[in-house]
Design a protein around this motif. Structure first.
Motif, mmCIF file in Angstrom:
data_model
loop_
_atom_site.group_PDB
_atom_site.id
_atom_site.type_symbol
_atom_site.label_atom_id
_atom_site.label_comp_id
_atom_site.label_asym_id
_atom_site.label_seq_id
_atom_site.Cartn_x
_atom_site.Cartn_y
_atom_site.Cartn_z
ATOM 1 N N ARG A 38 0.839 -1.193 0.000
ATOM 2 C CA ARG A 38 0.000 0.000 0.000
ATOM 3 C C ARG A 38 0.874 1.242 0.000
ATOM 4 O O ARG A 38 1.753 1.400 0.836
ATOM 5 C CB ARG A 38 -0.903 0.015 1.242
ATOM 6 C CG ARG A 38 -1.937 1.135 1.234
ATOM 7 C CD ARG A 38 -2.639 1.217 2.567
ATOM 8 N NE ARG A 38 -1.764 1.768 3.603
ATOM 9 C CZ ARG A 38 -2.171 2.236 4.776
ATOM 10 N NH1 ARG A 38 -3.458 2.218 5.075
ATOM 11 N NH2 ARG A 38 -1.308 2.708 5.653
ATOM 12 N N ILE A 39 0.611 2.142 -0.949
ATOM 13 C CA ILE A 39 1.355 3.391 -1.069
ATOM 14 C C ILE A 39 0.397 4.548 -0.796
ATOM 15 O O ILE A 39 -0.650 4.662 -1.441
ATOM 16 C CB ILE A 39 1.986 3.542 -2.472
ATOM 17 C CG1 ILE A 39 2.913 2.356 -2.780
ATOM 18 C CG2 ILE A 39 2.730 4.865 -2.583
ATOM 19 C CD1 ILE A 39 4.085 2.211 -1.831
ATOM 20 N N ALA A 40 0.759 5.391 0.175
ATOM 21 C CA ALA A 40 -0.097 6.509 0.574
ATOM 22 C C ALA A 40 0.289 7.758 -0.217
ATOM 23 O O ALA A 40 1.465 8.038 -0.434
ATOM 24 C CB ALA A 40 0.063 6.779 2.069
ATOM 25 N N TYR A 41 -0.737 8.500 -0.653
ATOM 26 C CA TYR A 41 -0.455 9.741 -1.367
ATOM 27 C C TYR A 41 -1.528 10.778 -1.081
ATOM 28 O O TYR A 41 -2.637 10.465 -0.621
ATOM 29 C CB TYR A 41 -0.324 9.497 -2.876
ATOM 30 C CG TYR A 41 -1.609 9.152 -3.599
ATOM 31 C CD1 TYR A 41 -2.347 10.136 -4.263
ATOM 32 C CD2 TYR A 41 -2.085 7.841 -3.642
ATOM 33 C CE1 TYR A 41 -3.516 9.827 -4.937
ATOM 34 C CE2 TYR A 41 -3.251 7.517 -4.312
ATOM 35 C CZ TYR A 41 -3.963 8.514 -4.968
ATOM 36 O OH TYR A 41 -5.128 8.194 -5.629
ATOM 37 N N SER A 42 -1.185 12.035 -1.348
ATOM 38 C CA SER A 42 -2.106 13.152 -1.177
ATOM 39 C C SER A 42 -2.188 13.920 -2.486
ATOM 40 O O SER A 42 -1.253 13.909 -3.289
ATOM 41 C CB SER A 42 -1.628 14.091 -0.066
ATOM 42 O OG SER A 42 -1.556 13.430 1.176
ATOM 43 N N THR A 43 -3.308 14.599 -2.683
ATOM 44 C CA THR A 43 -3.541 15.342 -3.918
ATOM 45 C C THR A 43 -3.993 16.751 -3.586
ATOM 46 O O THR A 43 -4.791 16.964 -2.673
ATOM 47 C CB THR A 43 -4.610 14.646 -4.771
ATOM 48 O OG1 THR A 43 -4.203 13.295 -5.028
ATOM 49 C CG2 THR A 43 -4.809 15.370 -6.097
ATOM 50 N N ALA A 44 -3.463 17.730 -4.326
ATOM 51 C CA ALA A 44 -3.855 19.127 -4.128
ATOM 52 C C ALA A 44 -3.814 19.849 -5.461
ATOM 53 O O ALA A 44 -3.075 19.473 -6.369
ATOM 54 C CB ALA A 44 -2.915 19.815 -3.136
ATOM 55 N N GLY A 45 -4.617 20.908 -5.582
ATOM 56 C CA GLY A 45 -4.602 21.738 -6.769
ATOM 57 C C GLY A 45 -5.469 21.200 -7.883
ATOM 58 O O GLY A 45 -6.229 20.247 -7.715
ATOM 59 N N SER A 46 -5.372 21.825 -9.050
ATOM 60 C CA SER A 46 -6.117 21.405 -10.224
ATOM 61 C C SER A 46 -5.301 21.708 -11.472
ATOM 62 O O SER A 46 -4.446 22.598 -11.467
ATOM 63 C CB SER A 46 -7.473 22.117 -10.299
ATOM 64 O OG SER A 46 -7.294 23.524 -10.409
ATOM 65 N N GLY A 47 -5.570 20.946 -12.511
ATOM 66 C CA GLY A 47 -4.815 21.092 -13.744
ATOM 67 C C GLY A 47 -4.128 19.786 -14.092
ATOM 68 O O GLY A 47 -4.465 18.727 -13.550
ATOM 69 N N SER A 48 -3.176 19.835 -15.014
ATOM 70 C CA SER A 48 -2.470 18.628 -15.428
ATOM 71 C C SER A 48 -1.725 18.019 -14.244
ATOM 72 O O SER A 48 -1.284 18.713 -13.334
ATOM 73 C CB SER A 48 -1.498 18.945 -16.566
ATOM 74 O OG SER A 48 -0.698 20.059 -16.235
ATOM 75 N N ALA A 49 -1.600 16.696 -14.270
ATOM 76 C CA ALA A 49 -1.066 15.957 -13.122
ATOM 77 C C ALA A 49 0.445 16.083 -13.005
ATOM 78 O O ALA A 49 1.184 15.980 -13.991
ATOM 79 C CB ALA A 49 -1.448 14.489 -13.232
ATOM 80 N N VAL A 50 0.903 16.280 -11.765
ATOM 81 C CA VAL A 50 2.324 16.273 -11.419
ATOM 82 C C VAL A 50 2.504 15.322 -10.243
ATOM 83 O O VAL A 50 1.727 15.353 -9.284
ATOM 84 C CB VAL A 50 2.827 17.675 -11.019
ATOM 85 C CG1 VAL A 50 4.277 17.602 -10.532
ATOM 86 C CG2 VAL A 50 2.717 18.649 -12.182
ATOM 87 N N VAL A 51 3.508 14.464 -10.307
ATOM 88 C CA VAL A 51 3.868 13.590 -9.190
ATOM 89 C C VAL A 51 5.235 14.008 -8.690
ATOM 90 O O VAL A 51 6.172 14.199 -9.484
ATOM 91 C CB VAL A 51 3.881 12.108 -9.606
ATOM 92 C CG1 VAL A 51 4.383 11.233 -8.457
ATOM 93 C CG2 VAL A 51 2.490 11.660 -10.034
ATOM 94 N N LEU A 52 5.367 14.175 -7.374
ATOM 95 C CA LEU A 52 6.624 14.599 -6.768
ATOM 96 C C LEU A 52 7.302 13.416 -6.078
ATOM 97 O O LEU A 52 6.659 12.695 -5.305
ATOM 98 C CB LEU A 52 6.388 15.729 -5.774
ATOM 99 C CG LEU A 52 7.649 16.430 -5.279
ATOM 100 C CD1 LEU A 52 7.414 17.928 -5.151
ATOM 101 C CD2 LEU A 52 8.089 15.863 -3.933
ATOM 102 N N VAL A 53 8.581 13.218 -6.367
ATOM 103 C CA VAL A 53 9.358 12.116 -5.790
ATOM 104 C C VAL A 53 10.394 12.701 -4.831
ATOM 105 O O VAL A 53 11.277 13.456 -5.234
ATOM 106 C CB VAL A 53 10.068 11.296 -6.883
ATOM 107 C CG1 VAL A 53 10.798 10.101 -6.264
ATOM 108 C CG2 VAL A 53 9.070 10.825 -7.934
ATOM 109 N N ASP A 54 10.304 12.331 -3.560
ATOM 110 C CA ASP A 54 11.200 12.858 -2.526
ATOM 111 C C ASP A 54 12.568 12.189 -2.552
ATOM 112 O O ASP A 54 12.739 11.083 -3.085
ATOM 113 C CB ASP A 54 10.592 12.642 -1.136
ATOM 114 C CG ASP A 54 9.610 13.738 -0.751
ATOM 115 O OD1 ASP A 54 9.945 14.917 -0.947
ATOM 116 O OD2 ASP A 54 8.523 13.409 -0.260
ATOM 117 N N GLY A 55 13.530 12.842 -1.894
ATOM 118 C CA GLY A 55 14.858 12.287 -1.717
ATOM 119 C C GLY A 55 14.979 11.508 -0.425
ATOM 120 O O GLY A 55 13.984 11.170 0.229
#
Length: 262
Positions: free
Chosen positions: A11-28
């Motif tokens: 299971r991978i947890a994620y959050s979503t905010a904003g609107s428009g084309s999709a962006v996924v952020l990958v942490d260090g």
């Protein structure tokens, strides 16, 4: 918070905010949704995009398995992109960039990729340092010496040993120890055991627009890999942010990303 199930059932947890084309952020390394610079970058991008931030496996509210391979983290990113609609721009910071670059080489739904200072090695001395670091990290984690594993990482990253000793008594130290096993995942994404050389052959397979960003105030050992990665990815763009270090300010990085994604 929302969850998505990766290919191996994790299971991978994620959050979503904003609107428009999709962006996924990958942490260090050591970072996740509740800890690290990614949240500030996501807030900036959410003014124009639907931004998905996720806890890489073994961090925050995501699950994990006993065995690890870099393919599992690529599958996790693919699962988040699928949840985002099947295609997304990706922003990846530091060692997270190593993961994202390898994923982009496999064509998993990334349509544009922006990476900030992927910390590969570009000379023999640095490669030797990576090999020693990987060995020290592996030994500490095998003995469940999580604090030592974090200390090895911080010393390797350039934090003075005296400061690391002071940090071990800080309230935030248990947060680092909680995700210490995932330092091995970042090491794997960079190929640390064999010296973390820039994976030129893999990068040559990336077929999506790519932006490689570095900070003008960062040391050469971080700026040189950025140049090498940009040279290896076909058609990649470069951007250097004046006055910025590896701890890049979100309000400086975000305008560059928004322009690239426009």
């Amino acid at each position: 918070m929302t969850t998505v199930t990766s290919a191996d059932g994790t299971r991978i947890a994620y959050s979503t905010a904003g609107s428009g084309s999709a962006v996924v952020l990958v942490d260090g390394a050591l970072c996740h949704r509740a800890f690290g610079p990614g949240a500030a970058v996501a807030d900036q991008l959410a003014t124009h995009h639907t931004v998905h931030t996720y806890d890489r496996r073994g961090r925050g509210e995501s699950g994990d398995t006993d065995s690890f391979a870099i393919d599992r983290e690529i599958e996790d990113l693919a699962a988040v992109i699928e949840a985002a609609g099947g295609a997304a721009y990706v922003v990846a910071l530091s060692s997270g960039a190593g993961l994202a670059l390898r994923a982009a080489a496999l064509g998993i739904g990334i349509t544009r990729l922006a990476v900030y200072e992927p910390p590969f090695s570009t000379d023999d001395a640095q490669r030797e340092r990576f090999v020693r670091y990987a060995a020290d990290l592996e030994a500490a984690l095998a003995d469940d010496r999580r604090g030592d594993a974090v200390a090895h990482f911080m010393t390797f990253a350039g934090v003075p040993s005296e400061m690391v000793g002071q940090m071990r008594g800080a309230p935030t130290w248990p947060l680092f120890e909680a995700v210490a096993p995932t330092l091995a995942y970042d090491a794997e994404a960079l190929g640390a055991r064999t010296g973390a050389a820039v994976p030129v052959a893999a990068l040559a397979r990336i077929a999506v627009p790519t932006l490689v960003v570095d900070g003008a105030a960062s040391p050469e050992l971080l700026r040189a890999p950025a140049r090498a990665v940009a040279a290896a990815v076909p058609g990649a763009e470069r951007a250097t942010l004046e006055g910025q270090t590896h701890e890049v300010a979100a309000d400086v990085l975000a305008p560059v990303l928004l322009k690239f994604f426009a």
